[in-house]
Motif scaffolding. Structure first.
Motif, PDB file in Angstrom:
ATOM      1  N   SER A 158      28.548  11.588 -19.212  1.00 50.19           N
ATOM      2  CA  SER A 158      27.966  12.877 -19.598  1.00 50.19           C
ATOM      3  C   SER A 158      26.457  12.748 -19.614  1.00 50.19           C
ATOM      4  O   SER A 158      25.919  11.673 -19.885  1.00 50.19           O
ATOM      5  N   ASN A 159      25.766  13.836 -19.320  1.00 48.46           N
ATOM      6  CA  ASN A 159      24.313  13.856 -19.499  1.00 48.46           C
ATOM      7  C   ASN A 159      24.024  14.005 -20.982  1.00 48.46           C
ATOM      8  O   ASN A 159      24.661  14.805 -21.660  1.00 48.46           O
ATOM      9  N   HIS A 160      23.078  13.230 -21.451  1.00 51.37           N
ATOM     10  CA  HIS A 160      22.727  13.249 -22.864  1.00 51.37           C
ATOM     11  C   HIS A 160      21.261  13.613 -23.029  1.00 51.37           C
ATOM     12  O   HIS A 160      20.436  13.245 -22.199  1.00 51.37           O
ATOM     13  N   CYS A 161      20.952  14.288 -24.127  1.00 53.98           N
ATOM     14  CA  CYS A 161      19.577  14.677 -24.422  1.00 53.98           C
ATOM     15  C   CYS A 161      19.333  14.568 -25.923  1.00 53.98           C
ATOM     16  O   CYS A 161      20.174  14.979 -26.728  1.00 53.98           O
ATOM     17  N   ILE A 162      18.192  14.011 -26.276  1.00 58.24           N
ATOM     18  CA  ILE A 162      17.779  13.980 -27.676  1.00 58.24           C
ATOM     19  C   ILE A 162      17.170  15.330 -28.016  1.00 58.24           C
ATOM     20  O   ILE A 162      16.334  15.845 -27.271  1.00 58.24           O
TER      21      ILE A 162
END
Length: 151
Positions: free
Chosen positions: A97-101
């Motif tokens: 999955s693409n993850h973002c903070i």
């Protein structure tokens, strides 16, 4: 449309309306973050301290995951390090999955934003400024994206 006088209040000044309250508002209405069609995946209890909380959200439309850190004070370098550690942990746990903070905070200074800018080639980061308001009988919360737009 109702009109009225809106005053700001601090999450640090009232134990009833603190970072827990802010997270509760987001859990009830994830659209407040303006990041997409979000669903809560989990709340990270082990990241709780006196002024911050962490939660993992999943965008139902894009399959992107957002590691959301809510902080009632000013963000500093130690806080950024903690957010990156959380992002790294979740990225390893949910690979594919693409993850973002996402850092949602009352205040973040320009120097910290510049530091985040250095990381963004390798780590996706969004910073939201958390603003609270109140009227005679209502309290609310608003999030405004300040990064990556600050430059």
């Amino acid at each position: 449309m109702k009109q009225g006088v809106y005053n700001s209040f601090s999450l640090d000044d009232d134990s009833e309306f603190d970072a827990d309250w802010a997270l509760e508002q987001i859990l009830m209405r994830p659209a407040l973050l303006r990041l997409g069609n979000l669903s809560i995946k989990c709340i990270k209890e082990f990241y709780r301290d006196s002024s911050s909380l962490a939660a993992l959200f999943y965008d139902l439309d894009s399959s992107k995951m957002y590691e959301v850190e809510i902080h009632s004070g000013e963000v500093d370098f130690a806080y950024i390090t903690k957010a990156i550690e959380y992002w790294n942990l979740e990225e390893n746990n949910h690979s594919g999955s693409n993850h973002c903070i996402v850092i949602a905070a009352k205040a973040i200074n320009y120097t910290t934003l510049r530091l985040l800018h250095l990381f963004t080639s390798n780590i996706p980061v969004i910073v939201l400024q958390l603003k609270t308001y109140e009227t005679e009988n209502h309290r609310g919360i608003v999030f405004t994206k300040v990064f990556p737009y600050f430059i």
